[in-house]
Scaffold this motif. Structure first.
Motif, PDB file in Angstrom:
ATOM      1  N   PRO A   1      14.643 -14.496 128.335  1.00  0.00           N
ATOM      2  CA  PRO A   1      13.301 -14.513 128.943  1.00  0.00           C
ATOM      3  C   PRO A   1      13.042 -15.699 129.866  1.00  0.00           C
ATOM      4  N   ASN A   2      13.733 -16.808 129.650  1.00  0.00           N
ATOM      5  CA  ASN A   2      13.516 -17.984 130.496  1.00  0.00           C
ATOM      6  C   ASN A   2      14.575 -18.132 131.591  1.00  0.00           C
ATOM      7  N   SER A   3      15.333 -17.088 131.862  1.00  0.00           N
ATOM      8  CA  SER A   3      16.381 -17.145 132.882  1.00  0.00           C
ATOM      9  C   SER A   3      15.790 -17.267 134.280  1.00  0.00           C
ATOM     10  N   GLU A   4      16.323 -18.196 135.037  1.00  0.00           N
ATOM     11  CA  GLU A   4      15.931 -18.341 136.435  1.00  0.00           C
ATOM     12  C   GLU A   4      16.815 -17.497 137.341  1.00  0.00           C
ATOM     13  N   GLU A   5      17.781 -16.798 136.750  1.00  0.00           N
ATOM     14  CA  GLU A   5      18.700 -15.935 137.492  1.00  0.00           C
ATOM     15  C   GLU A   5      18.257 -14.478 137.510  1.00  0.00           C
ATOM     16  N   ALA A   6      17.280 -14.121 136.710  1.00  0.00           N
ATOM     17  CA  ALA A   6      16.858 -12.726 136.599  1.00  0.00           C
ATOM     18  C   ALA A   6      16.050 -12.311 137.826  1.00  0.00           C
TER      19      ALA A   6
ATOM     20  N   SER B   1       5.797 -15.723 122.112  1.00  0.00           N
ATOM     21  CA  SER B   1       5.731 -15.432 120.679  1.00  0.00           C
ATOM     22  C   SER B   1       4.749 -14.289 120.371  1.00  0.00           C
ATOM     23  N   TYR B   2       3.803 -14.039 121.268  1.00  0.00           N
ATOM     24  CA  TYR B   2       2.840 -12.949 121.087  1.00  0.00           C
ATOM     25  C   TYR B   2       3.299 -11.657 121.779  1.00  0.00           C
ATOM     26  N   GLN B   3       3.936 -11.805 122.910  1.00  0.00           N
ATOM     27  CA  GLN B   3       4.462 -10.663 123.663  1.00  0.00           C
ATOM     28  C   GLN B   3       5.953 -10.921 123.894  1.00  0.00           C
ATOM     29  N   PRO B   4       6.791 -10.612 122.899  1.00  0.00           N
ATOM     30  CA  PRO B   4       8.217 -10.923 123.007  1.00  0.00           C
ATOM     31  C   PRO B   4       8.929 -10.076 124.062  1.00  0.00           C
ATOM     32  N   ALA B   5      10.042 -10.601 124.526  1.00  0.00           N
ATOM     33  CA  ALA B   5      10.878  -9.898 125.500  1.00  0.00           C
ATOM     34  C   ALA B   5      11.538  -8.688 124.845  1.00  0.00           C
ATOM     35  N   SER B   6      11.875  -7.723 125.656  1.00  0.00           N
ATOM     36  CA  SER B   6      12.586  -6.536 125.178  1.00  0.00           C
ATOM     37  C   SER B   6      13.980  -6.915 124.682  1.00  0.00           C
ATOM     38  N   GLN B   7      14.449  -6.191 123.690  1.00  0.00           N
ATOM     39  CA  GLN B   7      15.814  -6.363 123.192  1.00  0.00           C
ATOM     40  C   GLN B   7      16.710  -5.209 123.636  1.00  0.00           C
ATOM     41  N   LYS B   8      16.102  -4.208 124.312  1.00  0.00           N
ATOM     42  CA  LYS B   8      16.840  -3.011 124.719  1.00  0.00           C
ATOM     43  C   LYS B   8      17.626  -3.270 126.002  1.00  0.00           C
ATOM     44  N   ARG B   9      18.937  -3.191 125.898  1.00  0.00           N
ATOM     45  CA  ARG B   9      19.796  -3.396 127.051  1.00  0.00           C
ATOM     46  C   ARG B   9      19.812  -2.122 127.905  1.00  0.00           C
ATOM     47  N   VAL B  10      19.780  -2.299 129.216  1.00  0.00           N
ATOM     48  CA  VAL B  10      19.784  -1.191 130.164  1.00  0.00           C
ATOM     49  C   VAL B  10      20.973  -1.391 131.098  1.00  0.00           C
ATOM     50  N   ASN B  11      21.705  -0.327 131.387  1.00  0.00           N
ATOM     51  CA  ASN B  11      22.832  -0.399 132.317  1.00  0.00           C
ATOM     52  C   ASN B  11      22.693   0.683 133.363  1.00  0.00           C
ATOM     53  N   THR B  12      23.124   0.368 134.572  1.00  0.00           N
ATOM     54  CA  THR B  12      23.025   1.339 135.658  1.00  0.00           C
ATOM     55  C   THR B  12      23.881   2.570 135.357  1.00  0.00           C
TER      56      THR B  12
ATOM     57  N   GLU C   1       8.518  -6.040 130.727  1.00  0.00           N
ATOM     58  CA  GLU C   1       9.369  -5.909 129.543  1.00  0.00           C
ATOM     59  C   GLU C   1      10.246  -7.140 129.319  1.00  0.00           C
ATOM     60  N   LEU C   2      10.661  -7.780 130.384  1.00  0.00           N
ATOM     61  CA  LEU C   2      11.632  -8.881 130.336  1.00  0.00           C
ATOM     62  C   LEU C   2      12.936  -8.380 129.700  1.00  0.00           C
ATOM     63  N   ARG C   3      13.580  -7.464 130.409  1.00  0.00           N
ATOM     64  CA  ARG C   3      14.827  -6.878 129.926  1.00  0.00           C
ATOM     65  C   ARG C   3      15.893  -7.956 129.744  1.00  0.00           C
ATOM     66  N   PRO C   4      16.758  -7.773 128.746  1.00  0.00           N
ATOM     67  CA  PRO C   4      17.655  -8.851 128.335  1.00  0.00           C
ATOM     68  C   PRO C   4      18.979  -8.991 129.085  1.00  0.00           C
ATOM     69  N   ASN C   5      19.227  -8.114 130.074  1.00  0.00           N
ATOM     70  CA  ASN C   5      20.548  -8.159 130.701  1.00  0.00           C
ATOM     71  C   ASN C   5      20.512  -7.658 132.137  1.00  0.00           C
ATOM     72  N   CYS C   6      21.595  -7.993 132.853  1.00  0.00           N
ATOM     73  CA  CYS C   6      21.810  -7.454 134.196  1.00  0.00           C
ATOM     74  C   CYS C   6      22.280  -6.016 134.034  1.00  0.00           C
TER      75      CYS C   6
ATOM     76  N   PRO D   1       9.334 -13.351 136.796  1.00  0.00           N
ATOM     77  CA  PRO D   1       8.539 -14.454 136.242  1.00  0.00           C
ATOM     78  C   PRO D   1       9.018 -14.831 134.836  1.00  0.00           C
ATOM     79  N   ILE D   2       8.810 -16.070 134.487  1.00  0.00           N
ATOM     80  CA  ILE D   2       9.166 -16.559 133.157  1.00  0.00           C
ATOM     81  C   ILE D   2       7.901 -16.598 132.312  1.00  0.00           C
ATOM     82  N   ARG D   3       7.933 -15.877 131.208  1.00  0.00           N
ATOM     83  CA  ARG D   3       6.776 -15.845 130.310  1.00  0.00           C
ATOM     84  C   ARG D   3       6.640 -17.210 129.632  1.00  0.00           C
ATOM     85  N   PRO D   4       5.422 -17.744 129.549  1.00  0.00           N
ATOM     86  CA  PRO D   4       5.216 -19.054 128.930  1.00  0.00           C
ATOM     87  C   PRO D   4       5.760 -19.112 127.496  1.00  0.00           C
TER      88      PRO D   4
END
Length: 102
Positions: A17-22, A69-80, A3-8, A55-58
């Motif tokens: 999506p290109n975060s090296e911290e995720a 651009s073909y398989q975009p990252a999720s925009q849905k934020r998830v919190n514990t 999914e490449l979730r957008p947040n911690c 992983p970082i999607r190309p």
């Protein structure tokens, strides 16, 4: 596909999506590297598993139809759903067990 979730899920830090911290667990729970290293002690508070770098999607479709651009990252934020005390209690009970034995 991830999914490449957008947040911690703990501190809500943006993790593009290109975060090296995720960091993700086997269920794709997503946390930032500082939370994994400090609060979580490499223990997912949801499943008890360990984390690895997400992983970082190309950015460029080097193969037809494959890329962010073909398989975009999720925009849905998830919190514990767990409190900091619940997380600390859980991770303390699991962190000394090797990930392969959890």
């Amino acid at each position: 596909m991830l999914e490449l979730r957008p947040n911690c899920e703990n501190c809500d830090k943006d993790l593009p999506p290109n975060s090296e911290e995720a960091m993700i667990c086997t269920y794709e729970c997503t946390f930032c590297q500082p939370c994994v290293d400090t609060l979580l002690s490499n223990v997912c508070p949801n499943c008890g598993g360990n984390f690895c770098p997400r992983p970082i999607r190309p950015q460029v479709a080097r193969r037809s139809g494959v890329g962010i651009s073909y398989q975009p990252a999720s925009q849905k934020r998830v919190n514990t759903r767990f409190s900091k005390d619940e997380i600390c209690s859980f991770t303390d009970s699991v962190k000394n067990i090797p990930p392969a034995d959890r």
